[in-house]
Motif scaffolding. Structure first.
Motif, mmCIF file in Angstrom:
data_model
loop_
_atom_site.group_PDB
_atom_site.id
_atom_site.type_symbol
_atom_site.label_atom_id
_atom_site.label_comp_id
_atom_site.label_asym_id
_atom_site.label_seq_id
_atom_site.Cartn_x
_atom_site.Cartn_y
_atom_site.Cartn_z
ATOM 1 N N THR A 1 0.831 -1.194 0.000
ATOM 2 C CA THR A 1 0.000 0.000 0.000
ATOM 3 C C THR A 1 0.871 1.251 0.000
ATOM 4 O OG1 THR A 1 -1.614 1.273 1.293
ATOM 5 C CG2 THR A 1 -0.297 -0.310 2.510
ATOM 6 N N GLY A 2 0.726 2.058 -1.059
ATOM 7 C CA GLY A 2 1.474 3.309 -1.162
ATOM 8 C C GLY A 2 2.966 3.125 -1.376
ATOM 9 N N THR A 3 3.384 2.070 -2.097
ATOM 10 C CA THR A 3 4.811 1.793 -2.300
ATOM 11 C C THR A 3 5.198 1.986 -3.761
ATOM 12 O OG1 THR A 3 4.447 -0.547 -2.764
ATOM 13 C CG2 THR A 3 4.758 0.079 -0.461
ATOM 14 N N GLU A 4 6.494 2.031 -3.996
ATOM 15 C CA GLU A 4 7.002 2.090 -5.356
ATOM 16 C C GLU A 4 8.161 1.111 -5.523
ATOM 17 O OE1 GLU A 4 8.534 6.000 -6.134
ATOM 18 O OE2 GLU A 4 10.286 5.737 -4.856
ATOM 19 N N GLN A 5 8.336 0.633 -6.742
ATOM 20 C CA GLN A 5 9.495 -0.200 -7.105
ATOM 21 C C GLN A 5 9.710 -1.364 -6.134
ATOM 22 O OE1 GLN A 5 12.400 3.032 -7.222
ATOM 23 N NE2 GLN A 5 12.509 2.817 -9.441
ATOM 24 N N THR A 6 8.615 -1.976 -5.740
ATOM 25 C CA THR A 6 8.702 -3.161 -4.889
ATOM 26 C C THR A 6 8.432 -4.398 -5.735
ATOM 27 O OG1 THR A 6 8.065 -1.975 -2.889
ATOM 28 C CG2 THR A 6 7.659 -4.350 -2.924
ATOM 29 N N ARG A 7 9.276 -5.394 -5.592
ATOM 30 C CA ARG A 7 9.106 -6.620 -6.363
ATOM 31 C C ARG A 7 8.611 -7.743 -5.455
ATOM 32 N NH1 ARG A 7 13.496 -9.986 -10.130
ATOM 33 N NH2 ARG A 7 11.930 -11.341 -11.097
ATOM 34 N N VAL A 8 7.497 -8.342 -5.831
ATOM 35 C CA VAL A 8 6.915 -9.486 -5.118
ATOM 36 C C VAL A 8 7.048 -10.682 -6.049
ATOM 37 C CG1 VAL A 8 4.863 -10.411 -3.998
ATOM 38 C CG2 VAL A 8 5.313 -7.940 -3.933
ATOM 39 N N SER A 9 7.954 -11.595 -5.738
ATOM 40 C CA SER A 9 8.264 -12.656 -6.701
ATOM 41 C C SER A 9 8.501 -13.998 -6.022
ATOM 42 C CB SER A 9 9.510 -12.276 -7.511
ATOM 43 O OG SER A 9 10.652 -12.192 -6.670
ATOM 44 N N ARG A 10 8.132 -15.071 -6.735
ATOM 45 C CA ARG A 10 8.416 -16.460 -6.367
ATOM 46 C C ARG A 10 7.884 -16.836 -4.988
ATOM 47 N NH1 ARG A 10 13.449 -17.677 -5.723
ATOM 48 N NH2 ARG A 10 14.310 -15.577 -5.630
ATOM 49 N N ASN A 11 6.784 -16.213 -4.568
ATOM 50 C CA ASN A 11 6.146 -16.584 -3.312
ATOM 51 C C ASN A 11 5.072 -17.644 -3.558
ATOM 52 O OD1 ASN A 11 7.239 -14.347 -1.390
ATOM 53 N ND2 ASN A 11 6.560 -13.241 -3.221
ATOM 54 N N TRP A 12 4.827 -18.487 -2.558
ATOM 55 C CA TRP A 12 3.696 -19.398 -2.574
ATOM 56 C C TRP A 12 2.647 -18.804 -1.643
ATOM 57 C CZ3 TRP A 12 2.922 -24.116 0.968
ATOM 58 C CH2 TRP A 12 1.718 -24.768 0.629
ATOM 59 N N VAL A 13 1.506 -18.416 -2.197
ATOM 60 C CA VAL A 13 0.470 -17.705 -1.447
ATOM 61 C C VAL A 13 -0.831 -18.488 -1.607
ATOM 62 C CG1 VAL A 13 -0.686 -15.493 -1.098
ATOM 63 C CG2 VAL A 13 1.657 -15.538 -1.988
ATOM 64 N N ALA A 14 -1.329 -19.084 -0.530
ATOM 65 C CA ALA A 14 -2.471 -19.993 -0.657
ATOM 66 C C ALA A 14 -3.404 -19.901 0.546
ATOM 67 C CB ALA A 14 -1.976 -21.431 -0.804
ATOM 68 N N GLY A 15 -4.713 -20.024 0.267
ATOM 69 C CA GLY A 15 -5.703 -20.193 1.310
ATOM 70 C C GLY A 15 -5.932 -18.989 2.200
ATOM 71 N N ASN A 16 -5.626 -17.785 1.699
ATOM 72 C CA ASN A 16 -5.910 -16.569 2.459
ATOM 73 C C ASN A 16 -7.291 -16.065 2.033
ATOM 74 O OD1 ASN A 16 -3.059 -16.072 3.675
ATOM 75 N ND2 ASN A 16 -2.686 -16.403 1.490
ATOM 76 N N SER A 17 -8.236 -16.047 2.962
ATOM 77 C CA SER A 17 -9.618 -15.773 2.577
ATOM 78 C C SER A 17 -10.307 -14.878 3.596
ATOM 79 C CB SER A 17 -10.386 -17.095 2.459
ATOM 80 O OG SER A 17 -11.717 -16.871 2.105
ATOM 81 N N GLY A 18 -10.929 -13.786 3.103
ATOM 82 C CA GLY A 18 -11.639 -12.887 4.000
ATOM 83 C C GLY A 18 -12.458 -11.877 3.234
ATOM 84 N N LYS A 19 -13.151 -10.992 3.969
ATOM 85 C CA LYS A 19 -14.000 -9.980 3.352
ATOM 86 C C LYS A 19 -13.562 -8.564 3.722
ATOM 87 C CE LYS A 19 -18.018 -13.031 3.065
ATOM 88 N NZ LYS A 19 -19.448 -13.239 3.424
ATOM 89 N N SER A 20 -12.335 -8.427 4.195
ATOM 90 C CA SER A 20 -11.770 -7.105 4.468
ATOM 91 C C SER A 20 -11.421 -6.423 3.149
ATOM 92 C CB SER A 20 -10.501 -7.254 5.312
ATOM 93 O OG SER A 20 -9.712 -6.085 5.277
ATOM 94 N N PRO A 21 -11.361 -5.085 3.096
ATOM 95 C CA PRO A 21 -10.883 -4.408 1.883
ATOM 96 C C PRO A 21 -9.478 -4.845 1.477
ATOM 97 C CG PRO A 21 -11.873 -2.833 3.389
ATOM 98 C CD PRO A 21 -11.784 -4.122 4.133
ATOM 99 N N LEU A 22 -8.744 -5.450 2.418
ATOM 100 C CA LEU A 22 -7.362 -5.862 2.153
ATOM 101 C C LEU A 22 -7.227 -7.374 1.976
ATOM 102 C CD1 LEU A 22 -5.689 -3.554 4.824
ATOM 103 C CD2 LEU A 22 -5.829 -3.159 2.373
ATOM 104 N N SER A 23 -8.339 -8.087 1.887
ATOM 105 C CA SER A 23 -8.288 -9.548 1.743
ATOM 106 C C SER A 23 -7.867 -9.947 0.341
ATOM 107 C CB SER A 23 -9.658 -10.156 2.059
ATOM 108 O OG SER A 23 -10.028 -9.916 3.396
ATOM 109 N N GLY A 24 -7.229 -11.114 0.246
ATOM 110 C CA GLY A 24 -6.799 -11.662 -1.030
ATOM 111 C C GLY A 24 -5.395 -12.211 -0.941
ATOM 112 N N GLY A 25 -4.942 -12.837 -2.028
ATOM 113 C CA GLY A 25 -3.611 -13.441 -2.032
ATOM 114 C C GLY A 25 -2.513 -12.393 -2.010
ATOM 115 N N ILE A 26 -2.336 -11.705 -3.136
ATOM 116 C CA ILE A 26 -1.424 -10.557 -3.215
ATOM 117 C C ILE A 26 -2.267 -9.346 -3.574
ATOM 118 C CG2 ILE A 26 0.563 -9.531 -4.384
ATOM 119 C CD1 ILE A 26 1.594 -12.370 -4.892
ATOM 120 N N VAL A 27 -2.199 -8.318 -2.733
ATOM 121 C CA VAL A 27 -3.103 -7.177 -2.846
ATOM 122 C C VAL A 27 -2.303 -5.890 -3.014
ATOM 123 C CG1 VAL A 27 -4.966 -5.883 -1.732
ATOM 124 C CG2 VAL A 27 -4.769 -8.362 -1.360
#
Length: 379
Positions: free
Chosen positions: A300-326
């Motif tokens: 949130t509010g970042t620049e030039q950040t690299r999100v790579s080669r992660n295993w992201v699974a089973g994150n579940s919710g109804k928040s505005p910030l919910s999800g795998g990679i947001v």
């Protein structure tokens, strides 16, 4: 000739002796052993640069402050436990002295209170590694022990250079398990942070004021296990840092990278090769954030950040910030720019594996293995 030869040998011996005498002596480093019932702080105060304070198995009720550079504080694993000291009950004044005591308290209360720097214990922290406003404390190591039940932080570093926190079990502290601010070249590795009130690992530029992002100078957060906290790892207003190969599960949010409108902007860092799984604990909203549940990795509010080669699974919710990679526009309205999400494996995240509420078009999503995105077309 014989006399000249003897004189030559004598001169040579003198020169060799002089050279040997001029060689600097190697400093001897000591190991100071602390046994149950003894004071860790006394041993730390006696330690010199290069010394090790070895704390044997047992439970120690105290807070510890380290200000000397290149000191190692080490336990023997989770059998070395540091907990808060028991609070002493205050005696109430009796009889005529009570009136005088009350009068003194009244006079003190009428005066403007002075700001006094809190000690490590008064601040609610377990182990503090502290530099000053003008000089960082260098090369301190905290390793192989458990820090638990402190009202604020298990291990806290401020104004440090080259701080290593390794093999620490930071459990059930009121705010953070391991935290630092205004620090550079840190290595936080192989720690287990669980059950802490806010982040298991928290890194920030400054805590008490708003300011631009701080250059962390290749700080590394790696191979940690972060479970059951509010947030696994929080990186706030920092640059030049890596969060790599951590196991992050059972928190309300896994990895949180936060920036805002200040300059320089937060970012220019890597979140890579982490396992971010089932961060579905439910946490109520705070002044800074809405209610959290089911957030894997959030930028949130970042620049030039690299999100790579992660295993992201089973994150579940109804928040505005919910999800795998947001990717979420910051709460002060600043868009993230030039962030790159690539080569991640995502599954069974809700409302989607990839979520972007950013309005900018400079962020990229490439070569991710996923089924659903919001908006569509990011997978």
């Amino acid at each position: 000739m014989k006399r000249c030869h003897i004189a030559y040998l004598a001169c040579t011996a003198a020169l060799v002796g002089t050279a040997l005498g001029a060689a600097p002596a190697v400093a001897a480093h000591s190991t100071l052993v602390v046994r149950p019932g003894e004071s860790i702080q006394k041993a730390v105060d006696a330690a010199k640069a290069g010394d090790t304070v070895l704390v044997l198995a047992g439970t120690y009720h105290e807070s510890v402050t380290i200000r000397t550079p290149y000191v190692t504080l080490r336990g023997v694993g989770s059998g070395t436990v540091i907990e808060p000291a028991a609070k002493k009950a205050k005696k109430k004044p009796a009889g005529a002295s009570a009136g005088k005591a009350a009068e003194k308290v009244s006079k003190k209360a009428s005066k403007k209170p002075k700001k006094v720097a809190k000690s490590c214990a008064e601040g609610g922290n377990g182990i503090c590694v502290l530099g000053t406003k003008t000089k960082d404390v260098k090369g301190v190591t905290v390793a192989d022990l458990k820090v638990t039940k402190f009202s604020r932080t298990g291990v806290f570093g401020m104004a440090t250079d080259g701080l290593t926190v390794r093999g620490v079990n930071a459990a059930n502290n009121g705010v953070w398990g391991i935290a630092e601010e205004r620090s550079v070249r840190s290595l936080l590795r192989d720690n287990y942070a669980h059950g802490n009130g806010d982040a298991g690992v928290f890194l920030a530029n400054t805590i008490q004021e708003e300011a631009g992002a701080y250059d962390a100078k290749q700080t590394l957060v790696a191979h940690n296990r972060l479970e059951g906290n509010r947030i696994g790892v929080t990186v706030r207003r920092l640059r030049n840092l890596s969060v790599a190969r951590n196991y992050v599960s059972g928190n309300c949010a896994g990895v949180f990278v936060v920036g805002d409108e200040n300059k320089p902007k937060a970012g220019h860092l890597d979140v890579t090769a982490n396992q971010v799984v089932a961060n579905n604990k439910s946490c109520a909203k705070t002044e800074r954030l809405p209610a959290l549940k089911g957030s894997g990795i959030v930028l949130t509010g970042t620049e030039q950040t690299r999100v790579s080669r992660n295993w992201v699974a089973g994150n579940s919710g109804k928040s505005p910030l919910s999800g795998g990679i947001v990717l979420f526009k910051s709460f002060v309205g600043v868009a993230g720019t030039n962030n790159r999400v690539d080569g991640n494996v995502l599954s069974e995240n809700s409302p989607a594996d990839l979520v972007s509420t950013e309005t900018g078009k400079t962020n990229s999503f490439e070569r991710n293995s996923c089924r659903a995105s919001k908006p569509a077309g990011l997978c």
